[in-house]
Scaffold this motif. Structure first.
Motif, PDB file in Angstrom:
ATOM      1  N   GLN A  93       0.830  -1.207   0.000  1.00 47.89           N
ATOM      2  CA  GLN A  93       0.000   0.000   0.000  1.00 47.89           C
ATOM      3  C   GLN A  93       0.864   1.256   0.000  1.00 47.89           C
ATOM      4  OE1 GLN A  93      -2.745  -0.384   3.315  1.00 47.89           O
ATOM      5  NE2 GLN A  93      -4.248  -1.405   2.025  1.00 47.89           N
ATOM      6  N   LEU A  94       1.999   1.194   0.702  1.00 47.10           N
ATOM      7  CA  LEU A  94       2.901   2.340   0.730  1.00 47.10           C
ATOM      8  C   LEU A  94       3.564   2.538  -0.633  1.00 47.10           C
ATOM      9  CD1 LEU A  94       3.843   4.515   2.644  1.00 47.10           C
ATOM     10  CD2 LEU A  94       5.708   3.018   3.375  1.00 47.10           C
ATOM     11  N   LEU A  95       3.954   1.440  -1.269  1.00 46.74           N
ATOM     12  CA  LEU A  95       4.516   1.543  -2.616  1.00 46.74           C
ATOM     13  C   LEU A  95       3.484   2.120  -3.580  1.00 46.74           C
ATOM     14  CD1 LEU A  95       6.487  -1.829  -2.977  1.00 46.74           C
ATOM     15  CD2 LEU A  95       7.344   0.407  -2.257  1.00 46.74           C
ATOM     16  N   ALA A  96       2.227   1.698  -3.429  1.00 48.69           N
ATOM     17  CA  ALA A  96       1.158   2.221  -4.287  1.00 48.69           C
ATOM     18  C   ALA A  96       0.975   3.722  -4.064  1.00 48.69           C
ATOM     19  CB  ALA A  96      -0.143   1.475  -4.009  1.00 48.69           C
ATOM     20  N   PHE A  97       1.109   4.171  -2.816  1.00 54.33           N
ATOM     21  CA  PHE A  97       1.003   5.605  -2.530  1.00 54.33           C
ATOM     22  C   PHE A  97       2.074   6.389  -3.282  1.00 54.33           C
ATOM     23  CE2 PHE A  97       3.035   8.964   0.034  1.00 54.33           C
ATOM     24  CZ  PHE A  97       2.050   9.939  -0.051  1.00 54.33           C
ATOM     25  N   PHE A  98       3.314   5.910  -3.246  1.00 56.44           N
ATOM     26  CA  PHE A  98       4.390   6.627  -3.934  1.00 56.44           C
ATOM     27  C   PHE A  98       4.187   6.600  -5.447  1.00 56.44           C
ATOM     28  CE2 PHE A  98       6.645   6.337   0.111  1.00 56.44           C
ATOM     29  CZ  PHE A  98       7.306   7.557   0.138  1.00 56.44           C
ATOM     30  N   ARG A  99       3.751   5.484  -5.987  1.00 53.16           N
ATOM     31  CA  ARG A  99       3.536   5.404  -7.438  1.00 53.16           C
ATOM     32  C   ARG A  99       2.370   6.288  -7.868  1.00 53.16           C
ATOM     33  NH1 ARG A  99       4.527  -0.664  -6.609  1.00 53.16           N
ATOM     34  NH2 ARG A  99       6.679  -0.957  -7.322  1.00 53.16           N
ATOM     35  N   ARG A 100       1.398   6.435  -6.996  1.00 48.37           N
ATOM     36  CA  ARG A 100       0.229   7.266  -7.302  1.00 48.37           C
ATOM     37  C   ARG A 100       0.556   8.754  -7.159  1.00 48.37           C
ATOM     38  NH1 ARG A 100      -2.599   4.948  -3.828  1.00 48.37           N
ATOM     39  NH2 ARG A 100      -2.489   6.457  -2.123  1.00 48.37           N
ATOM     40  N   THR A 101       1.430   9.077  -6.212  1.00 49.57           N
ATOM     41  CA  THR A 101       1.710  10.475  -5.883  1.00 49.57           C
ATOM     42  C   THR A 101       2.813  11.071  -6.749  1.00 49.57           C
ATOM     43  OG1 THR A 101       1.068   9.998  -3.591  1.00 49.57           O
ATOM     44  CG2 THR A 101       2.277  12.044  -3.983  1.00 49.57           C
ATOM     45  N   PHE A 102       3.792  10.245  -7.141  1.00 53.28           N
ATOM     46  CA  PHE A 102       4.951  10.739  -7.888  1.00 53.28           C
ATOM     47  C   PHE A 102       4.964  10.112  -9.276  1.00 53.28           C
ATOM     48  CE2 PHE A 102       6.042  10.982  -3.412  1.00 53.28           C
ATOM     49  CZ  PHE A 102       6.555  12.270  -3.299  1.00 53.28           C
ATOM     50  N   PHE A 103       4.831  10.950 -10.282  1.00 50.82           N
ATOM     51  CA  PHE A 103       4.787  10.467 -11.663  1.00 50.82           C
ATOM     52  C   PHE A 103       6.141   9.891 -12.076  1.00 50.82           C
ATOM     53  CE2 PHE A 103       5.481  11.360 -16.223  1.00 50.82           C
ATOM     54  CZ  PHE A 103       4.512  10.518 -16.745  1.00 50.82           C
ATOM     55  N   ASN A 104       6.118   8.709 -12.651  1.00 50.86           N
ATOM     56  CA  ASN A 104       7.307   8.081 -13.229  1.00 50.86           C
ATOM     57  C   ASN A 104       8.420   7.866 -12.200  1.00 50.86           C
ATOM     58  OD1 ASN A 104       8.296   6.874 -15.541  1.00 50.86           O
ATOM     59  ND2 ASN A 104       9.436   8.687 -16.190  1.00 50.86           N
TER      60      ASN A 104
END
Length: 262
Positions: free
Chosen positions: A129-140
């Motif tokens: 879930q934390l990895l998903a947060f970073f992928r969702r919040t920071f493009f590329n």
């Protein structure tokens, strides 16, 4: 008050952002586009107790420092899960999962799989879930285990030790081959010296030089560790920061070289 205000950098699209997660803090290194310009290094505490959970503390740390949400030219994240292993690259996904579970238990799950420069792969179990947060919040964004970046950074033969704040990370190469790599949480130079002296014997590097790079630990701390190792008949050589790190300004002395591999 945020440590990293939005107006701290006038043209963030020219800069790079590298973040690193640990139990206690989120480290953010903002790397300038021009040699000689000062890097910005910030250690943002993670008050897990007041936030309610580690993931929530990380999210609040990001949102409370609006500069992190700017459009940077490159964004990288280094994870530091305690469940991380080095496995042969010849193993397929199923065999890698089985090897990982044999080490950490059936509840462990591979979330990141990162090839290295030799025939080995770093696998780690990070909060999905934390990895998903970073992928969702920071493009590329590029997300890698810290150990993978460390291995990429130190390719020469020898036992390489990065002395950081409350942790040491090490890589051992022999005859152009990656032999072993890991990290240890430590609280005192005595602990670090003990671990390094012990792992020299375990990995068969007991006749070689230990290369120490101060990357966050104090000078006094590293000097004490080096003296203890020399007292245990371990040859020690202090390693300077790489030229690329030195070009980032005086703050580069506290930045691990592997941040440039993120």
């Amino acid at each position: 008050m945020p440590q990293l205000d939005k107006d701290l950098i006038s043209q963030p699209e020219l800069w790079s952002l590298v973040m690193q997660l640990s139990d206690r803090r989120l480290t953010a290194a903002l790397l300038p586009p021009v040699d000689g310009e000062q890097m910005i290094l910030s250690h943002i505490p993670l008050p897990v107790a007041t936030a309610g959970s580690y993931a929530k503390a990380v999210e609040e740390a990001v949102y409370d420092n609006p500069l992190l949400l700017s459009d940077f030219s490159r964004i990288g994240l280094l994870t530091s899960s305690p469940r991380v292993a080095l496995i042969p690259a010849c193993l397929d996904d199923k065999a890698a999962e089985e090897a990982f579970e044999a080490t950490f238990g059936s509840e462990a799950c591979v979330s990141l799989r990162e090839p290295t420069w030799r025939e080995a792969v770093v696998v780690s179990d990070d909060d999905e879930q934390l990895l998903a947060f970073f992928r969702r919040t920071f493009f590329n964004i590029t997300i890698r285990p810290t150990l993978a970046a460390m291995i990429e950074c130190y390719r020469a033969d020898g036992l390489w030790v990065s002395c950081e704040d409350a942790v040491i990370r090490w890589v051992y190469n022999l005859d152009g081959n990656l032999m072993a790599a890991n990290s240890f949480d430590i609280s005192a130079p005595e602990d670090a010296a003990y671990y390094v002296a012990a792992l020299r014997r375990v990995v068969g590097a007991d006749r070689g030089t230990v290369y120490l790079r101060r990357a966050g630990a104090s000078r006094e701390w590293c000097a004490a560790m080096a003296d203890m190792l020399r007292g245990a008949s371990c040859p020690v050589e202090m390693v300077n920061a790489s030229p690329a790190i030195c070009r980032l300004g005086h703050s580069g002395a506290d930045l691990p070289d592997y941040f440039l591999q993120a």
